[in-house]
Design a protein around this motif. Sequence first.
Motif, PDB file in Angstrom:
ATOM      1  N   GLN A  52       0.852  -1.177   0.000  1.00  0.00           N
ATOM      2  CA  GLN A  52       0.000   0.000   0.000  1.00  0.00           C
ATOM      3  C   GLN A  52       0.893   1.234   0.000  1.00  0.00           C
ATOM      4  N   TRP A  53       0.934   1.950  -1.117  1.00  0.00           N
ATOM      5  CA  TRP A  53       1.746   3.144  -1.241  1.00  0.00           C
ATOM      6  C   TRP A  53       0.884   4.369  -1.031  1.00  0.00           C
ATOM      7  N   THR A  54       1.485   5.360  -0.417  1.00  0.00           N
ATOM      8  CA  THR A  54       0.805   6.635  -0.318  1.00  0.00           C
ATOM      9  C   THR A  54       0.977   7.367  -1.645  1.00  0.00           C
ATOM     10  N   GLU A  55       0.219   8.416  -1.831  1.00  0.00           N
ATOM     11  CA  GLU A  55       0.334   9.212  -3.055  1.00  0.00           C
ATOM     12  C   GLU A  55       1.725   9.816  -3.186  1.00  0.00           C
ATOM     13  N   GLU A  56       2.332  10.211  -2.068  1.00  0.00           N
ATOM     14  CA  GLU A  56       3.667  10.794  -2.101  1.00  0.00           C
ATOM     15  C   GLU A  56       4.713   9.767  -2.530  1.00  0.00           C
ATOM     16  N   GLN A  57       4.599   8.555  -2.007  1.00  0.00           N
ATOM     17  CA  GLN A  57       5.536   7.492  -2.381  1.00  0.00           C
ATOM     18  C   GLN A  57       5.420   7.166  -3.865  1.00  0.00           C
ATOM     19  N   PHE A  58       4.190   7.090  -4.355  1.00  0.00           N
ATOM     20  CA  PHE A  58       3.978   6.782  -5.762  1.00  0.00           C
ATOM     21  C   PHE A  58       4.498   7.905  -6.650  1.00  0.00           C
ATOM     22  N   ALA A  59       4.257   9.144  -6.261  1.00  0.00           N
ATOM     23  CA  ALA A  59       4.746  10.297  -7.037  1.00  0.00           C
ATOM     24  C   ALA A  59       6.272  10.329  -7.049  1.00  0.00           C
ATOM     25  N   LYS A  60       6.899   9.996  -5.932  1.00  0.00           N
ATOM     26  CA  LYS A  60       8.363   9.953  -5.870  1.00  0.00           C
ATOM     27  C   LYS A  60       8.904   8.875  -6.796  1.00  0.00           C
ATOM     28  N   TRP A  61       8.283   7.699  -6.779  1.00  0.00           N
ATOM     29  CA  TRP A  61       8.708   6.599  -7.636  1.00  0.00           C
ATOM     30  C   TRP A  61       8.567   6.976  -9.109  1.00  0.00           C
ATOM     31  N   GLU A  62       7.453   7.591  -9.459  1.00  0.00           N
ATOM     32  CA  GLU A  62       7.232   8.029 -10.841  1.00  0.00           C
ATOM     33  C   GLU A  62       8.280   9.052 -11.273  1.00  0.00           C
ATOM     34  N   ALA A  63       8.612   9.990 -10.396  1.00  0.00           N
ATOM     35  CA  ALA A  63       9.600  11.021 -10.723  1.00  0.00           C
ATOM     36  C   ALA A  63      10.985  10.398 -10.911  1.00  0.00           C
ATOM     37  N   GLU A  64      11.349   9.439 -10.060  1.00  0.00           N
ATOM     38  CA  GLU A  64      12.646   8.762 -10.198  1.00  0.00           C
ATOM     39  C   GLU A  64      12.705   7.973 -11.494  1.00  0.00           C
ATOM     40  N   ARG A  65      11.616   7.318 -11.833  1.00  0.00           N
ATOM     41  CA  ARG A  65      11.563   6.536 -13.057  1.00  0.00           C
ATOM     42  C   ARG A  65      11.680   7.436 -14.286  1.00  0.00           C
ATOM     43  N   GLU A  66      10.998   8.558 -14.284  1.00  0.00           N
ATOM     44  CA  GLU A  66      11.056   9.494 -15.398  1.00  0.00           C
ATOM     45  C   GLU A  66      12.449  10.106 -15.528  1.00  0.00           C
ATOM     46  N   GLU A  67      13.096  10.421 -14.410  1.00  0.00           N
ATOM     47  CA  GLU A  67      14.451  10.983 -14.430  1.00  0.00           C
ATOM     48  C   GLU A  67      15.437   9.964 -15.003  1.00  0.00           C
ATOM     49  N   PHE A  68      15.292   8.704 -14.626  1.00  0.00           N
ATOM     50  CA  PHE A  68      16.151   7.645 -15.150  1.00  0.00           C
ATOM     51  C   PHE A  68      15.950   7.498 -16.659  1.00  0.00           C
ATOM     52  N   TYR A  69      14.694   7.525 -17.099  1.00  0.00           N
ATOM     53  CA  TYR A  69      14.384   7.426 -18.520  1.00  0.00           C
ATOM     54  C   TYR A  69      15.007   8.581 -19.299  1.00  0.00           C
ATOM     55  N   GLN A  70      14.939   9.794 -18.757  1.00  0.00           N
ATOM     56  CA  GLN A  70      15.494  10.956 -19.433  1.00  0.00           C
ATOM     57  C   GLN A  70      17.017  10.883 -19.540  1.00  0.00           C
ATOM     58  N   ARG A  71      17.676  10.182 -18.621  1.00  0.00           N
ATOM     59  CA  ARG A  71      19.116   9.980 -18.716  1.00  0.00           C
ATOM     60  C   ARG A  71      19.464   8.930 -19.763  1.00  0.00           C
ATOM     61  N   CYS A  72      18.603   7.939 -19.955  1.00  0.00           N
ATOM     62  CA  CYS A  72      18.873   6.848 -20.900  1.00  0.00           C
ATOM     63  C   CYS A  72      18.455   7.189 -22.324  1.00  0.00           C
ATOM     64  N   LYS A  73      17.458   8.018 -22.499  1.00  0.00           N
ATOM     65  CA  LYS A  73      16.883   8.298 -23.813  1.00  0.00           C
ATOM     66  C   LYS A  73      17.892   8.842 -24.823  1.00  0.00           C
TER      67      LYS A  73
END
Length: 105
Positions: free
Chosen positions: A20-41
């Motif tokens: 069970q993730w809070t909205e903040e945890q999910f938003a943090k995970w999404e932001a980390e994933r997007e940042e990683f993608y932007q480094r790999c793209k």
Amino acid sequence: MTTSKPTRTARRGRIFPEIQWTEEQFAKWEAEREEFYQRCKPIFDKVSSELIETHYNWFVAVEPDSGDYFVDKDLELASLRCLEQHPTKIHYSCRINETGVCGTI
């Protein structure tokens, strides 16, 4: 003399409780994933433009910190080659074609 069988109740549902993730945890995970993608793209774009004619529909595993990439016909082999060189790093894998994915939905 009769032996009685023990009655067991069947387990129902999942063995592990759902995370069970809070909205903040999910938003943090999404932001980390997007940042990683932007480094790999950018690395993927450079590689795909170079290899799209010779290695069409092969897989590439990209390690963004070093800029290394590994190309193979098999996704698992490309990932394993990347993990051999960078065992503690997370890598980004995709297909070498126009979209970077295996198909369309």
